[in-house]
Structure formats: structure tokens, C-alpha cells
Enzyme design. Structure first.
Site, PDB file in Angstrom:
ATOM      1  N   CYS A  18       0.832  -1.215   0.000  1.00 31.84           N
ATOM      2  CA  CYS A  18       0.000   0.000   0.000  1.00 31.84           C
ATOM      3  C   CYS A  18       0.866   1.265   0.000  1.00 31.84           C
ATOM      4  CB  CYS A  18      -0.926  -0.028   1.217  1.00 31.84           C
ATOM      5  SG  CYS A  18      -1.676   1.558   1.619  1.00 31.84           S
ATOM      6  N   CYS A  78      -2.236   6.083 -14.736  1.00 34.34           N
ATOM      7  CA  CYS A  78      -2.626   7.050 -15.761  1.00 34.34           C
ATOM      8  C   CYS A  78      -1.796   6.836 -17.034  1.00 34.34           C
ATOM      9  CB  CYS A  78      -2.430   8.477 -15.252  1.00 34.34           C
ATOM     10  SG  CYS A  78      -3.336   8.851 -13.722  1.00 34.34           S
TER      11      CYS A  78
END
Length: 495
Positions: free
Chosen positions: A56, A407
Site C-alpha cells: 500500500c 494514468c
């Protein structure tokens, strides 16, 4: 006998784990697992546990802050962590479904989810409030003076005896609000007389460093004595006319329309100089107490990144004078570009323009592209209204960050989608760098990429795209949601 042997074995295992950790000397954060969690948690008066996953990104960012806080809180509050990828029993039992999740435990029992700051300073400040009793018992005036001489405000209850019904209610309120405020109480009624408290009641002491002639330093609770009444009293009085905005209390203060004066504020090294500018803000603020706008002062250096990124304040613009901003609850931003004058007149004029609606909102925006004829339209904050809110067109807009790996992976597919729909006059495929432009209200962008569909004629109803990220996934979604039939590479697509 078997149970006794099991306990001995468990003790040996735990001792080995603790001893090896000590020898390693690597961390002040205890690492707990399914086997030892309950055993160790039961022994801790107050413990903050971080439930995390090694992969994470937010957990990795928090790790050094959590470690630094653990070092400073050693002997006061225990900080621990649990790897939820390998300790599924404990994480499942406490309902962990996102990372990192922080929870506070007392003597082995979960008491609340930690929702305080994620910086080491913020964690230390927040957890110090969690250590010890909900309300500190004050025995004499010396105790009282020591308690109220603090960087934060103090809430003091004065009662006739330890079994007073009002004290019971006060302690309940302290237990519920200890995360946010400091509480103490006394059963010596003489301590209240100095502050004109003739019967049982509650006094709120504002921080001594913020004392001024423009407001009372001590406020007496006069409303109904209940948890709700106590909460309302604290909420309405805790910050005063012009509080000190910090990284720790900014989320609370920014729930209101807020003007902030940023300058070289430092109450530790230069309290007199810090209050020099605050008093000038206070003088003006006291004239606008009946308006909906609230006021604060802040250390410019604590918020320099935010000022540069959110208000375009470059390092060459920094001066000794306060820099003034207004941020509303809706996220609208205004800046005072005139230099702050020592008589406060420039601030008064700025406020008159603000209340009269004459100020232009500050919007962070990249320059408008000189050429924007590609299959994916580039949107900046200054062209958002023109492109995305064009009432005649459906718009699919991606909010991205230049550094975001997801992205970059999406980019060629999103470009292909734009090419597929390039000839469609009713739809626009668009993207906006959300790190370099203000994202308008109504769009919740906390991770990247975030994609929204904004339908024609219903621009106040943007719909978040939650589907797959292949070209066919986008087309399936648009066939369903588009106002008009899609036109793919010049041919009308039948629904």
C-alpha cells in the site's frame, strides 16, 4: 494441565518475539500478529494500532511518520502495527477493509477509529490526549494554573462533590470529546470564584498566548447542562475570534468560510511578534463578528507548499507582511493581492469587496493550450466551463496526475478511444491534470485516474465512471449513457 502447557508455550514464543525485536533495535513500533495480538493488547493501557498492507502506497508514506511518533511516545502510548496480508484473523475481526486503518485500543478493547492527523507531530499531539483519564482531577489553584497554561484551550468543570450528577454528565462528555479537547475538573468550588462562578458550572480557558483585549480569555457556560449543551458551548467558543490555524486543526477550522493571515508566526520563539500581526487582524475581525466569515492566523512556513500550489504564491512574493486568503466551505478561494497595511485599511477594503461580491475567485490553472485539436481535448481550470460544461455535448473527462503509473498505462487506450469518437459532434473525450488545476466542486478526485461522465443538458449531474479501462469497456458505457447515438470513425453506431 494441557491448558497450562499451552500458556507456557505461548509465553515462550512471545518472549522470543519481543526479545528478538529488542535485539534487532530497529523499531519502536511493535509488530503484532494473529497469535499475540490479544495477549499484548490486554497489557497496554492505551495503544494505537496501524493495520496495513506492505504494497500500500499510503502505508509506505505513513510508515516513517508512525515510526517517529512511536519513538516520541515511548512510555506514554504504545504504537503497534499488523500486516493484514498475513494476519487475516485479527484484521477480519476488526473489519479492516482499507489501508492503512488506525484504531485506538485501551486494555485490549477497541475504543475508536483514529481519525487524527497522519504526521508524526499530529499523531503525538493526538495520542497524548488519549493517554490518561478523560478528565484530569485538579486539587488546587496550582493544578489549575498548570493545566490551563497550555498551547490548546482547556475546559474545566467545577463541582460541589465527586458524586455530583452534573459531574457525571461532564465526565461522559469528556469521554466522548477527549479526542478534540482538553478536560479537567475539580470539586473545590473556591477555584471557580476567581472567575465569577458561584455555583456548579463549566469554564472554557482560551490559550494564554492568544489572550487579547478584543475578547474574553475565560468564557462561562450558561446553557443547559447536558452533553449536547456542553458540545455546543465548546464548539461556539473554543476558537474565539481569531484562532491559530495549524496542520492539526485545519480540517476542523476549514469547515467554515475562513479568512487566514499567513506570516512568520512563531509563538515559541517570538510570541510578541506573532501577536503583533494577529492583533491587527483581530481589530478588523472584531468589526465583522456578525458576518458568516471566520478568521485565523497561521505560520506561513507550515503551509508554504499549499500556498504555492493552491494560491500561486511564489517564493519571490514572500514578504514580512501577512498574505491573506479566504477559503469557503464550498472550496472557493480568494486572495488579497494588495499589501497588508499596518492600519488594517487594506484588509477592510478587501473584506468590503468580498461581502459585496466584487472579488474574482482565484482559480489555479495551467495556461490554455495554443493547439487543442487532438482526439483527447486538454482541459485546464480556465477552460473547464467552456469545454466540460458545454450544454450541447456529453463529456468523458479523466482527472490524472503526470506521475501516476495507472494514468500512463491508460493513456494509449484513452487516446484510442478519442480517435474512435473523434468525428462524433456530440461527445468530447477530455483529460485534465488535477495536480496543476483546481478541480471544480461536485467532482470527488482523491486518486488517479478518476473519470467522470458529464451528460449534455445535465451538467450538474456528473457520473463517476467505475467500469473497466479497455476501449471496449468505455464504448459499452458510452453507448448506454450517451445522449445521442455514438458516431464511430464517421459511421453512426446503432444502439
Amino acid at each position: 494441565m494441557a491448558d497450562f502447557v499451552s500458556r507456557i508455550l505461548l509465553f515462550c514464543v512471545l518472549s522470543a518475539v519481543v526479545w528478538s525485536s529488542v535485539l534487532a533495535g530497529r523499531s519502536d513500533v511493535m509488530e503484532l500478529n494473529d497469535l499475540d495480538f490479544d495477549y499484548i493488547a490486554d497489557e497496554q493501557e492505551t495503544m494505537l494500532v496501524k493495520f496495513y498492507a506492505p504494497w500500500c502506497g499510503h502505508c509506505k508514506k505513513l510508515a516513517p511518520e508512525f515510526e517517529a511518533a512511536a519513538k516520541r511516545l515511548k512510555g506514554i502510548v504504545t504504537l503497534a502495527k499488523v500486516d493484514c496480508t498475513t494476519n487475516t484473523e485479527v484484521c477480519g475481526r476488526f473489519g479492516i477493509n482499507g489501508y492503512p486503518t488506525l484504531k485506538i485500543f485501551r486494555n485490549g478493547a477497541e475504543t475508536s477509529t483514529y481519525d487524527g492527523p497522519r504526521s508524526s507531530d499530529g499523531i503525538v499531539d493526538h495520542m497524548k490526549k488519549q493517554a490518561g483519564p478523560d478528565s484530569v482531577l485538579l486539587h488546587n489553584e496550582k493544578d489549575l494554573e498548570a493545566f490551563i497554561n497550555h498551547i490548546d484551550a482547556s475546559v474545566i468543570g467545577v463541582f460541589e462533590s465527586s458524586d455530583s450528577p452534573q459531574l457525571v454528565e461532564f465526565l461522559k462528555g469528556a469521554g466522548l470529546m477527549r479526542d478534540s479537547f482538553r478536560f479537567a475538573h475539580t470539586t473545590d468550588m473556591q477555584l471557580g470564584l476567581k472567575y465569577d462562578l458561584a455555583s456548579e458550572g463549566v469554564l472554557l480557558f482560551r490559550p494564554p498566548r492568544l489572550a487579547s483585549k478584543f475578547e474574553d480569555s475565560v468564557v462561562q457556560h450558561t446553557g443547559p447542562f447536558s452533553i449536547t449543551g456542553l458540545r455546543r458551548f465548546i464548539r461556539d467558543n473554543i476558537y474565539g475570534i481569531c484562532p491559530h490555524l495549524t496542520k492539526e486543526n485545519k480540517d476542523q477550522l476549514r469547515k467554515r468560510d475562513l479568512l487566514t493571515a499567513y506570516y512568520d508566526l512563531d509563538y515559541l520563539r517570538n510570541p510578541k511578534g506573532s501577536n503583533y500581526w494577529r492583533n491587527r487582524v483581530l481589530k478588523v475581525a472584531s468589526q465583522y463578528k456578525d458576518h458568516s466569515l471566520h478568521f485565523s492566523v497561521a505560520n506561513r512556513h507550515d503551509f508554504i507548499d499549499e500556498l504555492e500550489e493552491e494560491y500561486g504564491l511564489g517564493t519571490t512574493e514572500v514578504s514580512d507582511m501577512p498574505f491573506i486568503t479566504i477559503r469557503t466551505r464550498l472550496g472557493h478561494k480568494y486572495t488579497m493581492r494588495e499589501e497588508f497595511t499596518r492600519d488594517g485599511k487594506s484588509l477592510e477594503m478587501f473584506l468590503e469587496d468580498y461581502f459585496a461580491g466584487r472579488l474574482k475567485r482565484y482559480v489555479k490553472s495551467q495556461p490554455v493550450p495554443a493547439n487543442n485539436n487532438g482526439p483527447v481535448k486538454v482541459v485546464v481550470a480556465d477552460t473547464f466551463e467552456e469545454i466540460v460544461n458545454d450544454p450541447e455535448k456529453d463529456v468523458l473527462i479523466e482527472f490524472y496526475a503526470p506521475w501516476c503509473g495507472h494514468c500512463k498505462k491508460l493513456e494509449p487506450k484513452y487516446e484510442e478511444l478519442g480517435q474512435e469518437l473523434y468525428k462524433d459532434p456530440s461527445i468530447v473525450i477530455a483529460k485534465m491534470d488535477a495536480t496543476a488545476n483546481d478541480v471544480p466542486q461536485g467532482y470527488d478526485v482523491e486518486g488517479f485516474p478518476t473519470i467522470y461522465f458529464v451528460p449534455a443538458l445535465r451538467k450538474d449531474e456528473p457520473k463517476r465512471y467505475e467500469g473497466g479501462r479497455e476501449v471496449k469497456d468505455f464504448l459499452t458505457f458510452l453507448k448506454r449513457e450517451a445522449t445521442n447515438p455514438l458516431v464511430l470513425k464517421g459511421a453512426k453506431e446503432e444502439l
